[in-house]
Scaffold this motif. Structure first.
Motif, PDB file in Angstrom:
ATOM      1  N   ALA A  29      12.038  40.451  61.215  1.00 16.99           N
ATOM      2  CA  ALA A  29      10.614  40.300  62.306  1.00 16.99           C
ATOM      3  C   ALA A  29      11.216  39.939  63.441  1.00 16.99           C
ATOM      4  N   SER A  91      13.963  42.789  78.187  1.00 13.54           N
ATOM      5  CA  SER A  91      13.465  42.159  76.590  1.00 13.54           C
ATOM      6  C   SER A  91      11.464  42.265  76.686  1.00 13.54           C
ATOM      7  N   HIS A 120       2.458  35.211  70.508  1.00 12.52           N
ATOM      8  CA  HIS A 120       4.202  35.126  71.049  1.00 12.52           C
ATOM      9  C   HIS A 120       4.320  34.081  72.679  1.00 12.52           C
ATOM     10  N   SER A 122       5.686  34.036  74.523  1.00 13.03           N
ATOM     11  CA  SER A 122       6.034  35.578  75.754  1.00 13.03           C
ATOM     12  C   SER A 122       5.542  36.213  76.233  1.00 13.03           C
ATOM     13  N   ASP A 210       0.961  43.883  72.900  1.00 19.27           N
ATOM     14  CA  ASP A 210       2.324  43.447  72.536  1.00 19.27           C
ATOM     15  C   ASP A 210       2.680  44.083  72.013  1.00 19.27           C
ATOM     16  N   GLN A 213       6.362  44.320  67.485  1.00 21.29           N
ATOM     17  CA  GLN A 213       6.813  44.329  65.935  1.00 21.29           C
ATOM     18  C   GLN A 213       6.633  45.124  65.197  1.00 21.29           C
ATOM     19  N   SER A 233      10.818  45.970  72.075  1.00 17.47           N
ATOM     20  CA  SER A 233      12.497  45.508  72.210  1.00 17.47           C
ATOM     21  C   SER A 233      12.746  47.005  71.542  1.00 17.47           C
ATOM     22  N   HIS A 235      15.712  46.322  69.937  1.00 15.22           N
ATOM     23  CA  HIS A 235      16.222  45.247  68.745  1.00 15.22           C
ATOM     24  C   HIS A 235      15.242  44.863  67.372  1.00 15.22           C
ATOM     25  N   LYS A 236      13.978  45.263  67.283  1.00 11.03           N
ATOM     26  CA  LYS A 236      13.265  44.982  66.405  1.00 11.03           C
ATOM     27  C   LYS A 236      13.289  46.582  65.642  1.00 11.03           C
TER      28      LYS A 236
HETATM   29  C1  LIG Z   1       4.981  39.254  68.630  1.00  9.10           C
HETATM   30  C2  LIG Z   1       6.266  39.415  69.427  1.00  9.10           C
HETATM   31  N1  LIG Z   1       6.325  39.387  70.694  1.00  9.10           N
HETATM   32  C3  LIG Z   1       7.198  39.023  71.689  1.00  9.10           C
HETATM   33  C4  LIG Z   1       8.560  39.008  71.560  1.00  9.10           C
HETATM   34  C5  LIG Z   1       9.232  38.960  72.281  1.00  9.10           C
HETATM   35  O1  LIG Z   1      10.675  39.467  72.030  1.00  9.10           O
HETATM   36  P1  LIG Z   1      11.873  39.837  72.704  1.00  9.10           P
HETATM   37  O2  LIG Z   1      12.873  38.335  72.075  1.00  9.10           O
HETATM   38  O3  LIG Z   1      12.720  40.761  72.194  1.00  9.10           O
HETATM   39  O4  LIG Z   1      11.817  39.577  73.516  1.00  9.10           O
HETATM   40  C6  LIG Z   1       8.486  39.039  69.774  1.00  9.10           C
HETATM   41  C7  LIG Z   1       9.941  38.944  69.340  1.00  9.10           C
HETATM   42  O5  LIG Z   1       9.778  37.837  68.222  1.00  9.10           O
HETATM   43  C8  LIG Z   1       7.454  39.231  68.613  1.00  9.10           C
HETATM   44  O6  LIG Z   1       8.049  39.283  67.632  1.00  9.10           O
END
Ligand SMILES: Cc1ncc(COP(=O)(O)O)c(C=O)c1O
Length: 426
Positions: A29, A91, A120, A122, A210, A213, A233, A235-236
């Protein structure tokens, strides 16, 4: 699954396990591991291309640009959107900041943005900044104890001042999968108060999802969902770090200002301080993009499509079900699980009366990689009523033996005295 591949074959496609043969990786995750095909694609860019998409003066550079644009099409097909609505960026964090920044230009004092306490940082913080700068009001939907947004609670929070509703399609702590389509429909049917078109040019309340995940665990269909913005992203999704996507309905892109200015996105620059911008998507992709990342993302999408998102989701659900059974059978009431009913590949738990960080550190020494804390969802304690917990996130390269290792390591911890501190003193 295509190619008659089975999940037991998949682990061997991840070179990570050659070096880390005995490591059980339960932190997908945070970031997923990369299959060889993705690593090869990244290398292919550096070995065979290494040109800049902003240079179209020789055939190899044109070929690079063509691959770049073909990846944009692949993303569009993957999330069910139009190609020119797909924007590349570094990202999800960047993407969410970009979207909040451009919407912030239309938000006024007293306007409301609706979030949840599972989000999150972000997603939260770009709107927190707007709340400080513009005096907009942040409101939080009441979620169930396992993080679900219900229609009733969503309806309760909407007012004539609501401008944006933003939440994760799947949250990163409890693994809760929200029914985006159903929730977006409620939001879109809600009538807002606005004085003029200039007051809020977006017609209705905007829905920002968002998808960081959910992207690798459930189907994304931005058209069918009737939402306005979506982010994820690579990378997930078994892809490289440093490359991500944000999507917006085409008609909104024209109303948005880029967060970053620079090469490859401007039209003309005049000495009197004026300048013009290219049309979207270029307008939002200033500077040299992460081309190796794009190559890798394209390979990752192909890889995931071959396995099938539904197959991935089902496999992860089965692993979680097995883990829950084993937890009950072997650990009983020594552990508490916070998200038993959530049908995703995330298992959130705590060992009773032991700090999550101590358990995580202990398990790390037993070659089990998982995550403790609040997973950047800093308001999560409002939902699960504890500051820190342990997250097991399953992926396609995990198997039942991994779960058995986890159970055995936890049992060893209990046998070692139950405080999970031995490894600190050894
Ligand atoms: C639900 C969610 N939103 C946003 C992010 C931020 O992603 P990034 O670190 O790739 O910018 C993540 C990363 O863990 C996340 O799980």
């Amino acid at each position: 699954m295509n190619n008659n591949k089975t999940f037991s074959d998949i682990k061997s496609e991840f070179p990570f396990f050659k070096k880390n043969r005995n490591l059980v990786f339960f932190d997908s995750a945070a970031t997923s591991l990369k299959p060889k095909v993705v690593i090869d694609a990244v290398n292919k860019y550096y070995q065979n291309y290494s040109t800049n998409t902003h240079n179209l003066d020789f055939p190899l550079a044109i070929e690079t640009k063509d691959i770049y644009e073909s990846c944009r099409q692949d993303v569009a097909d993957f999330i069910h959107s139009q190609k020119n609505e797909v924007i590349f960026c570094p990202s999800t964090t960047f993407a969410l900041n970009q979207i909040a920044y451009s919407l912030g230009q239309y938000l006024k004092e007293g306007d409301e943005v609706v979030l949840t306490t599972c989000e999150h940082s972000s997603l939260l913080l770009p709107f927190y900044r707007l709340a400080q700068e513009k005096k907009i009001i942040l409101k939080f939907i009441d979620v169930s104890t396992d993080g679900l947004i219900t229609i009733t609670n969503l309806k309760k929070i909407l007012t004539k001042k609501t401008r944006i509703v933003a939440f994760a399609s799947m949250n990163n702590s409890l693994g809760t999968i929200n029914n985006v389509r159903e929730l977006a429909k409620i939001v879109k049917n809600f009538k807002i108060e606005k004085k003029s078109q200039a007051d809020w040019p977006f017609e209705k309340v905007l829905v920002l999802i968002d998808g960081a995940q959910s992207i690798s665990h459930s189907m994304t269909n931005v058209s069918q969902w009737d939402i306005d913005f979506f982010t994820f992203s690579a990378h997930k999704l078994f892809g490289p770090t440093g490359i991500a996507v944000w999507w917006a309905k085409a008609k909104w892109l024209d109303l948005m200002q880029p967060l970053i200015l620079g090469g490859g996105m401007n039209g003309r620059i005049y000495k009197d301080g004026k300048f013009t911008l290219l049309d979207p998507p270029d307008r939002f992709e200033a500077g040299t993009p992460n081309l190796a990342g794009i190559f890798g993302l394209q390979a990752a999408i192909k890889y995931v499509r071959e396995i099938g998102i539904e197959n991935i989701a089902q496999y992860e659900r089965e692993l979680k079900k097995y883990a829950l059974e084993q937890f009950k059978k072997h650990l009983g009431d020594k552990v508490v699980v916070y998200n038993e009913n959530q049908e995703s590949g995330i298992l959130l738990f705590n060992v009773l009366n032991v700090a999550a960080e101590d358990v995580a550190n202990y398990l790390g020494h037993q070659k089990i990689a998982l995550r403790s804390g609040n997973f950047c969802a800093k308001l999560l304690s409002e939902v699960i009523n504890c500051a820190s917990s342990l997250r097991v996130s399953f992926s396609i390269y995990n198997n039942k033996q991994d779960v058995d290792h986890l159970i055995a390591a936890l049992q060893k911890g209990f046998n070692d005295g139950g405080d999970f501190l031995n490894e600190f003193f050894n």
